[in-house]
Enzyme design. Structure first.
Site, mmCIF file in Angstrom:
data_model
loop_
_atom_site.group_PDB
_atom_site.id
_atom_site.type_symbol
_atom_site.label_atom_id
_atom_site.label_comp_id
_atom_site.label_asym_id
_atom_site.label_seq_id
_atom_site.Cartn_x
_atom_site.Cartn_y
_atom_site.Cartn_z
ATOM 1 N N ASP A 154 -20.492 -32.126 -6.610
ATOM 2 C CA ASP A 154 -19.745 -32.791 -5.544
ATOM 3 C C ASP A 154 -20.126 -32.127 -4.226
ATOM 4 O OD1 ASP A 154 -18.546 -33.827 -7.850
ATOM 5 O OD2 ASP A 154 -16.547 -33.898 -6.943
ATOM 6 N N LYS A 202 -15.465 -42.098 -6.330
ATOM 7 C CA LYS A 202 -14.469 -41.075 -6.667
ATOM 8 C C LYS A 202 -13.461 -40.966 -5.533
ATOM 9 C CE LYS A 202 -13.724 -36.186 -7.753
ATOM 10 N NZ LYS A 202 -14.321 -34.895 -8.165
ATOM 11 N N LYS A 213 -17.572 -40.303 -2.643
ATOM 12 C CA LYS A 213 -16.269 -39.650 -2.826
ATOM 13 C C LYS A 213 -15.577 -39.584 -1.485
ATOM 14 C CE LYS A 213 -14.320 -35.199 -4.327
ATOM 15 N NZ LYS A 213 -14.622 -33.889 -4.935
#
Lengths: 486, 292
Positions: free
Chosen positions: B129, B228, B192
């Site tokens: 991430d 996400k 995300k």
């Protein structure tokens, strides 16, 4: 199939039905005249049905010319005896009281509107009822401030008895559009609801009684077109405010010509929804969905002609095709339904007839793939591509969930195409350029022009049409003055 | 100048998002949604006080949240805790995700960011991430932002790359959409929303905007990136709303851990309580939900 895939499939929304428990529908409804319920003079009735099931909801009194006469007399008595004598601040209190009772009973009214008219509960709950109550609240505030609403008039006077004739697409809300300003300005009202949707108007009569409104100030006479015609022709009515079809509106204008009656007409439309190549496209798609699929397209200001700049026409059409597939059709009482029932068999047949004409003239139909229930009146969300400006589907009001897509090349061509129609109720302009939006908006012959939005309403904002979409405005100061002798 | 040509209008975006998260999710759909939300969860701890023991506890909970409940999708930790997490989930389907690239600010030299990435992957992280460099983005250096994401994507090797946009710092929906388009062009496997370290994380409108960018990218290139959502999703009701939003915008094919994640630390507690209610008809006490 993996567990996750199964769960994704099972996530298909389970039915989430609004309970009808809060609503008590009577077997029979009389007319509400002079504060009392009474059957029609000749005792005739008609059935009002649930268009989603075709089941009869209630028998409703069928008012005749004699009943209309009684109602107008009651309204005149209410006007002379109570309403015109009341101090404006007292009048305001009554209108506030209606607003508050209606707010408290909003859930019940929303369910009733959905049962009688077929619109999704999400819309009646989140749009019709909030709008209806907002109109009463807004106009209550004006009742004792009318001198500020009218330039140069120290004490603007009411007109007297108002005949309000309302359609079936927003039965309660449009009744509120007319009753709220009429009462706030000191007039009394005879309301004639649409034949297919009388129940919320009758329930509103109950609210007036609950609010202790003096007898005759609001009267409700249910019936059909003949009942409405009797109200239009009654010599003791001072103003007719009509919302409905252009055809009927023209007849009313003829009938009131040469009489001292005031007239406000809010009629049909074939409004343009113009999309430029710099528009925010994903939001534009939502705008289009609101413009044509809100209330299944049973909207006089529906953006039923989509004008796309040619350079983005294919992209927007592809996006719309995708979005069409995600619309949820079905039971109007389901909280997740986007498109409910068509209001009546006649309306469904009219939509189907116009769609056939579109196919015959050469347009390409794209339709949401859905098999409707056997009972009830339904029509799936649809749009036409390859539409030429001469086709009937590009010129006539369909009043259903059917959109016609046309293209244009330049802003001036968009303006020309948008205005090339006998109607002029609303228009939508979608662009990221404020300058372009303003250039286009001020050249459109439409009562309302929404920029980067659609179907936004507020009691303080006047609404009404150009050309054969009618005249007069409802809402705001302009709407208020239409109920005053100025 | 922002290169992305996609325009965004706040009013309609927010209205549509609000309508989608307000969908009424009942009965079987609610039960399925709770299972999905658990299965799509990146169970997360990102605190300076994290220790191997804390991470082992979190992993055990992620592997088996409650009797009969699915495992979460991944455990999300800082790079130094990757070895502990990898060991704890060994042999299980649960993945290990590591934040990297100077999380949460992203303000370190590129070589440091790349080394952090390669080390996390070498330690066994299945997913990275990364945060975008908002300093570069807001200074208008979009090409540099894109090049950096490409470099991190290359450093990930076989690991999945989630690109954190930190939408709440970008200033406008149009800027967020532009950041989406840059990240997708640079090869992001997932978009995300947020680090969870600032006030504004995932709002329905931001989630919808990311979905639309992913949908457009898939329409144009055929590449189906994942989404996400992270930060601020604490209740079952809110998680179900986001599932509805994703389902109606991207389609039910996105409702799988391969394409959808919810990053959260406390959401699991409420999901398990609601799951208990859905299974037994009774609300349990929070005391019966084992926390890590």
């Amino acid at each position: 199939m993996s567990r996750a895939t199964e769960n994704a499939a099972a996530f298909a929304y389970a039915p989430s039905l609004e309970s009808t428990a809060p609503v008590a529908i009577r077997e029979r409804y009389g007319l509400f005249i002079g504060g009392e319920w009474a059957p029609a003079a000749d005792d005739r009735t008609f059935a009002t049905i649930n268009p989603a099931t075709e089941e009869t909801l209630a028998l409703v009194a069928h008012g005749s010319a004699a009943d209309v006469d009684r109602a107008v007399r009651a309204a005149r008595r209410g006007y002379e005896k109570y309403w015109r004598k009341l101090r404006p601040a007292e009048r305001a209190k009554y209108v506030y009281r209606i607003a508050r009772v209606l707010s408290e009973r909003a859930r019940e009214f929303a369910i009733l509107e959905t049962l009688d008219g077929g619109k999704p509960i999400r819309e009646s709950r989140d749009f019709d009822l909030p709008q209806a109550t907002a109109h009463f609240f807004y106009h209550a505030g004006w009742a004792d401030k009318l001198a500020w609403a009218v330039d140069g008039a120290e004490r603007p006077r009411p007109l007297g008895v108002v005949g309000a004739i309302v359609p079936w697409n927003f039965p309660l809300m449009i009744a509120a559009w007319k009753i709220a300003p009429a009462l706030a300005c000191g007039n009394t009202v005879v309301l004639k609801p649409a034949e297919t949707t009388p129940l919320t108007a009758l329930a509103l009569a109950g609210v007036c009684a609950e609010a202790d409104l003096p007898p005759g100030v609001v009267n409700v006479v249910t019936g059909d077109g003949a009942t409405g015609a009797a109200l239009v022709e009654h010599p003791d009515v001072d103003k007719i405010s009509f919302t409905g079809s252009t055809e009927v509106g023209k007849g009313i204008r003829r009938a009131t010509a040469g009489t001292p009656k005031r007239l406000g007409l809010e009629l049909g439309g074939k409004s343009a929804f113009i999309v430029f190549d710099d528009a925010p496209l994903d939001q534009t798609i939502e705008g289009i969905v609101s413009a044509i699929f809100f209330n299944a397209g049973h909207v006089c200001c529906a953006g039923s002609r989509l004008l796309l700049q040619e350079s983005i026409a294919e992209d927007v059409t592809d996006r719309l095709r995708l979005r069409l597939a995600s619309l949820r059709h079905g039971d109007p009482l389901d909280k997740n339904t986007d498109i409910g029932a068509i209001n009546s068999r006649a309306q469904r047949d009219k939509i189907a007839e116009l769609v056939r004409s579109g196919i015959e003239e050469g347009a390409t139909l794209v339709q949401h793939d859905w098999t409707p229930p056997e009972r009830g009146f339904w029509y799936p969300a649809s749009f036409f591509t390859n539409v030429q400006p001469t086709y009937r589907i590009a010129r006539e009001e369909i009043f259903g969930p059917v959109l016609s897509i046309l293209t244009f090349r330049t802003p001036d061509e968009a303006i020309e195409r948008a205005n090339n129609i006998p109607y002029g109720l609303s228009a939508g302009v979608w662009s990221s350029s404020g300058a372009l939006s303003m250039y286009v908006a001020e050249r459109l012959s439409a009562g309302v022009v929404w920029c980067n939005t659609f179907n936004r309403f507020d009691p303080s904002s006047p609404f009404g049409g150009y050309k054969e979409s009618g005249f007069g405005r409802e809402g705001g100061l302009t709407g208020l003055r239409a109920y005053l002798e100025t | 100048m922002i290169r992305s040509t996609a325009r965004v209008d706040a009013v309609t975006l927010e209205a549509r998002a609000a309508m989608l998260v307000a969908r009424s999710i009942k009965a079987d759909a609610k039960r399925a949604g709770i299972e999905l939300a658990i299965a799509c969860m990146d169970l997360t701890t990102l605190e300076g006080k994290d220790t191997p023991a804390k991470v082992r506890g979190l992993c055990a909970r992620g592997v088996s949240p409650a009797p009969g409940a699915p495992s979460v999708a991944a455990i999300c930790v800082y790079p130094n805790l990757v070895p502990a997490a990898v060991e704890a989930v060994a042999g299980r389907a649960v993945k290990v995700a590591s934040v990297a690239t100077a999380f949460p600010s992203g303000l370190s030299p590129l070589d440091v960011k790349l080394r952090e990435t390669t080390e996390a992957v070498a330690a066994g992280a299945h997913e990275i991430d990364m945060v975008i460099d908002r300093s570069l983005f807001l200074a208008g250096r979009y090409r540099a932002v894109e090049d950096e994401i490409r470099a991190v994507r290359a450093a990930c090797g076989g690991a999945t790359l989630k690109v954190i946009l930190e939408a709440g710092e970008l200033g406008s929906y149009r800027a967020i959409r532009a950041a989406c388009d840059i990240a997708l062009a640079a090869g992001a496997d997932f978009l995300k929303t947020a680090t969870g370290k600032i006030g504004v994380s995932s709002t329905p409108a931001i989630a919808l905007l990311l979905c639309e960018a992913i949908r457009d990218h898939a329409r144009l290139t055929g590449r189906e990136a994942g989404l996400k959502l992270a930060g601020g999703i604490r209740t079952t009701k809110s998680a179900l709303g986001y599932l509805a939003l994703v389902c109606e915008t991207l389609g039910p094919a996105w409702l799988t851990p391969a394409r959808f994640r919810i990053g959260a630390s406390s959401l699991l507690d409420d999901l398990l309580l609601q799951r208990e209610k859905a299974v037994t008809g009774n609300y349990g006490s929070a005391a019966y939900v084992a926390t890590a």
